[in-house]
Scaffold this active site. Structure first.
Site, PDB file in Angstrom:
ATOM      1  CB  SER A 123      -0.902   0.147   1.176  1.00 42.33           C
ATOM      2  OG  SER A 123      -1.981  -0.754   0.970  1.00 42.33           O
ATOM      3  CB  THR A 175      -6.246 -23.304   2.218  1.00 41.59           C
ATOM      4  OG1 THR A 175      -6.166 -23.536   0.847  1.00 41.59           O
ATOM      5  CG2 THR A 175      -7.531 -23.817   3.053  1.00 41.59           C
ATOM      6  CE1 TYR A 208      -4.844   1.987   4.405  1.00 39.46           C
ATOM      7  CE2 TYR A 208      -5.700  -0.198   3.378  1.00 39.46           C
ATOM      8  CZ  TYR A 208      -4.727   0.977   3.506  1.00 39.46           C
ATOM      9  OH  TYR A 208      -3.555   0.935   2.566  1.00 39.46           O
ATOM     10  CB  SER A 209     -12.036   0.768   1.826  1.00 41.19           C
ATOM     11  OG  SER A 209     -12.472  -0.106   0.780  1.00 41.19           O
ATOM     12  CG  ASN A 210      -6.801  -2.526  -0.150  1.00 43.39           C
ATOM     13  OD1 ASN A 210      -5.531  -1.431  -0.233  1.00 43.39           O
ATOM     14  ND2 ASN A 210      -6.668  -3.277   0.824  1.00 43.39           N
ATOM     15  CB  THR A 219       2.986   0.573   6.798  1.00 46.39           C
ATOM     16  OG1 THR A 219       1.449   0.702   6.956  1.00 46.39           O
ATOM     17  CG2 THR A 219       3.614   1.336   7.808  1.00 46.39           C
ATOM     18  N   GLY A 220       3.083  -0.616   4.053  1.00 49.96           N
ATOM     19  CA  GLY A 220       2.387  -1.570   2.980  1.00 49.96           C
ATOM     20  C   GLY A 220       2.785  -3.026   3.443  1.00 49.96           C
TER      21      GLY A 220
END
Length: 402
Positions: free
Chosen positions: A97, A161, A197-199, A335-336
């Site tokens: 991000s 998974t 927070y939303s991508n 940060t990412g």
């Protein structure tokens, strides 16, 4: 107790059983390049923080601290589990991000050119894409105050998974397919009234850049930021799953016969993150980017001030996170996190000093404590043990690409 699903959704940042030994790459401290006196970094403290991460919390870690008069670089751990090859301190890595700061900078440059406005509703540029697109503005998207559902929250349903995820590592996602993951999801809140927070916000912003300029957002990032600043090791990879040049490997934990084993996830088609987190870079390039941004070289003062105006209680501006260290030092950056990689990139508000660290999480040890120590060693004046009693945490807001 951490479950396999939790570990998958956190991009392997959760606890696992295997611990690797640290292989230290000597730190490099460049001599002063000007007559200005500047505190030489505490190389021992910086290296100790990296070694602490590699001793139980990461397979490898590298970092650079940059100041006008010197540059310090260091690494610890191994580039690939099962080998003794040290982490390349000039290595490239997935930044997750941190991509958002590049996208936000492009948007604000377009605002400065009067080609769009922060108050523009989404519907003006992407009519009909959002049910309430007439109420959500460009500013809301940039600051995560839109209330739009985060599409990456659905990925754990699609890939419950680690083998499911690995089997799909070459899949190409189109932006409209990512947005489709939010279909039917109600708004989290009324736009502008809260923060989450939303991508999805940055997928929409990438599409807005395309609509405004006629170019893909990657083209605008290269033209407006990478080329002018000479960031030759930074890449918007699109659908290319490989990391060219020196790099460390990233891992996810797989439970097998009661034990956790590392699954190499270095090769990954990053289109699943697109404008929310697909980019590749180096510590050197990210430090130079955030130094230029905070130093006023990419945006006019009024727009940079807007970018660094945080939503109340969220410590997040327009594509920038902020962090205040003990003693009151304020940092701006991002940060990412994307599968196998975590990044911390921070700069002083005047853009004179920066720190970027890339971590390949692997192990059950504490990661936050050494990261805080790294920040204190890089920025605190003077270096001192100021962490005791201070509830400082380095956050990676999203589970997949944040």
């Amino acid at each position: 107790m951490t479950t396999r699903r939790t570990m998958l959704r956190s991009g392997a940042a959760a606890a696992v059983a295997v611990v690797t030994g640290a292989v230290t790459t000597p730190a490099v401290a460049a001599p002063p390049t000007s007559g200005k006196r500047s505190r030489v970094p505490n190389a021992a403290a910086l290296q100790a923080a990296l070694d602490a991460m590699a001793d139980g919390a990461a397979s490898g870690v590298l970092a650079e601290v940059r100041d006008p008069d010197w540059v310090w670089r260091g690494g610890s751990g191994v580039a690939k589990l099962g080998t003794s090859r040290p982490v390349p301190v000039n290595g490239r890595f997935r930044v997750g991000s941190v991509t958002k700061s590049f996208v936000a900078t492009v948007l604000l440059q377009l605002v400065g050119e009067r080609r769009l406005a922060l108050a523009d509703p989404v519907d003006r540029w992407l009519p009909g894409v959002l049910p309430d697109g007439d109420q959500i503005t460009v500013r809301h998207l940039l600051q995560h105050t839109s209330g739009v559902f985060n599409y990456t929250d659905r990925l754990s349903e699609l890939y419950p998974t680690v083998p499911d995820l690995v089997a799909s590592r070459y899949r190409t996602w189109r932006p409209n397919e990512l947005l489709a993951l939010t279909t039917g999801q109600p708004p989290l809140f009324e736009p502008g009234t809260s923060w989450s927070y939303s991508n999805t916000n940055y997928i929409l912003l990438g599409l807005i850049v395309r609509r405004v300029t006629g170019n893909d957002y990657a083209t605008e990032v290269r033209r407006r930021i990478l080329l002018p600043l000479g960031l030759h090791d930074t890449e918007v990879p699109g659908t290319n799953p490989f990391i060219a040049g020196p790099h460390s490997h990233g891992y996810l934990p797989l439970e097998r016969d009661g034990s956790l084993i590392p699954v190499d996830i270095t090769v990954l088609n990053p289109s699943v993150a697109w404008a929310a987190g697909e980019m590749l870079s180096t510590t050197n390039d990210l430090n130079r980017f955030y130094g230029a941004l905070n130093g006023g070289r990419l945006l006019r003062p009024a727009l940079l001030a807007q970018m660094r105006t945080s939503f109340l209680g969220a410590d997040y501006g327009l594509g920038l996170q902020t962090l205040t260290l003990p003693g009151g030092i304020t940092l701006w950056g991002h940060t990412g996190g994307i599968f196998g990689y975590l990044t911390v990139a921070m700069s002083t508000a005047d853009g004179r000093r920066q720190l970027t660290a890339s971590v390949n999480p692997w192990g059950s040890g504490d990661l936050n404590g050494p990261l805080v120590d790294l920040l204190l060693a890089a920025f605190a004046e003077p270096v001192a043990d100021t962490r005791a009693g201070t509830p400082l945490r380095i956050t990676f807001p999203d589970r997949v690409t944040g």
